[in-house]
Write an enzyme that holds these catalytic residues in place. Structure first.
Site, PDB file in Angstrom:
ATOM      1  N   CYS A 115       0.839  -1.202   0.000  1.00  0.00           N
ATOM      2  CA  CYS A 115       0.000   0.000   0.000  1.00  0.00           C
ATOM      3  C   CYS A 115       0.880   1.260   0.000  1.00  0.00           C
ATOM      4  O   CYS A 115       1.616   1.484  -0.949  1.00  0.00           O
ATOM      5  CB  CYS A 115      -1.001  -0.058   1.163  1.00  0.00           C
ATOM      6  SG  CYS A 115      -2.451   0.996   0.901  1.00  0.00           S
ATOM      7  N   HIS A 218      -3.780  -4.886   0.324  1.00  0.00           N
ATOM      8  CA  HIS A 218      -3.324  -5.499   1.579  1.00  0.00           C
ATOM      9  C   HIS A 218      -3.551  -7.008   1.530  1.00  0.00           C
ATOM     10  O   HIS A 218      -4.568  -7.500   2.028  1.00  0.00           O
ATOM     11  CB  HIS A 218      -4.072  -4.889   2.772  1.00  0.00           C
ATOM     12  CG  HIS A 218      -3.609  -3.529   3.150  1.00  0.00           C
ATOM     13  ND1 HIS A 218      -2.501  -3.309   3.932  1.00  0.00           N
ATOM     14  CD2 HIS A 218      -4.087  -2.310   2.822  1.00  0.00           C
ATOM     15  CE1 HIS A 218      -2.311  -2.005   4.097  1.00  0.00           C
ATOM     16  NE2 HIS A 218      -3.267  -1.382   3.426  1.00  0.00           N
ATOM     17  N   GLU A 220      -2.237  -9.283   3.243  1.00  0.00           N
ATOM     18  CA  GLU A 220      -2.247  -9.894   4.584  1.00  0.00           C
ATOM     19  C   GLU A 220      -3.638  -9.848   5.217  1.00  0.00           C
ATOM     20  O   GLU A 220      -3.919 -10.574   6.157  1.00  0.00           O
ATOM     21  CB  GLU A 220      -1.198  -9.227   5.494  1.00  0.00           C
ATOM     22  CG  GLU A 220      -1.500  -7.809   5.956  1.00  0.00           C
ATOM     23  CD  GLU A 220      -1.341  -6.748   4.875  1.00  0.00           C
ATOM     24  OE1 GLU A 220      -0.718  -7.048   3.837  1.00  0.00           O
ATOM     25  OE2 GLU A 220      -1.858  -5.635   5.075  1.00  0.00           O
TER      26      GLU A 220
END
Ligand SMILES: [Mn+2]
Length: 248
Positions: A115, A218, A220
């Site tokens: 990001c 993102h 994750e």
């Protein structure tokens, strides 16, 4: 083979307690979970302006994760005047991450920018940013999803043969999106490796044998879907590259 240490940069925040505001580090736990799950040892890297301290951190690391956060890169770093919609800048954090990256680059540490971390990598490499997509790129669709970031909100088409295409085994991913800035001109030598349908650069990488990847979303945070059963594959790529390189 031992598990490589991956330095993880935290965000700069403040917390008020009994009327006194203190600076604190702020880091989503999932970043560290994703690194550990991928086989790495996550190590949070506190800011320092002392070159010896920064060198010491990099010396024990096999890889670097530049996280996202609630900030925009200072436009002066890429030679642009501030746009009225520029968000909060965090000069101390950015200064530290740039010094970390400078050493990581010299030592060819595998590096993943997530990001705002991707945006910072691009600026560090001589690239520029759109400071505000809604204003500067009116053709761009909404990149700030108002719902759970475990769910995707737009597609990303991957460049065939790119690291992301190989790691995911896909040509298109469904990703979350929470950014109002984006890569404008890529730093010389970096290549775009993923785009949303509106043409916004969503991923980039460095061709060659130094593993450097940026993703505008993102991974994750994303839950597995049919379109992308392993959204954290890029973390595995980072840790594998770090393992093969070794520490120091
Ligand atoms: Mn997006």
């Amino acid at each position: 083979v031992s598990r490589p240490v991956i330095l993880v940069t935290p965000d700069d925040a403040t917390r008020a307690s009994v009327g006194v505001e203190r600076r604190v580090y702020d880091l989503n736990v999932v970043y560290c979970d994703a690194v550990a799950e991928a086989g790495g040892i996550p190590l949070v890297a506190p800011y320092s302006d002392d070159p010896e301290v920064v060198q010491g951190m990099v010396a024990v690391a096999g890889g670097l994760l530049l996280t996202g956060g609630g900030y925009d890169v200072e436009p002066a770093l890429y030679g642009a005047p501030p746009h009225p919609a520029l968000g909060t800048t965090k000069p101390h954090r950015t200064r530290f991450e740039l010094s970390l990256w400078e050493l990581a680059r010299a030592r060819r540490l595998p590096t993943l920018g997530v990001c705002a971390g991707m945006q910072l990598l691009n600026v560090a490499w001589g690239g520029t940013l759109w400071q505000d997509l809604p204003d500067q790129v009116p053709s761009a669709t909404e990149h700030r999803q108002p719902f759970d970031r475990r769910q995707p909100s737009h597609a990303v088409r991957l460049a065939p043969g790119s690291l992301l295409a190989r790691l995911s085994g896909r040509t298109e991913l469904d990703v979350n999106s929470n950014h109002h800035q984006a890569v404008r001109d890529l730093g010389p030598g970096l290549q775009a490796s993923g785009w949303s349908r509106d043409g916004v650069v969503e991923a980039m990488e460095l061709p060659g044998d130094h593993w450097v990847v940026g993703v505008q979303w993102h991974p994750e945070m994303l839950a597995a879907t049919a379109a992308d059963p392993c959204p954290r594959a890029v973390y595995r790529g980072l840790v594998e590259a770090a393992r093969h390189r070794g520490p120091g």
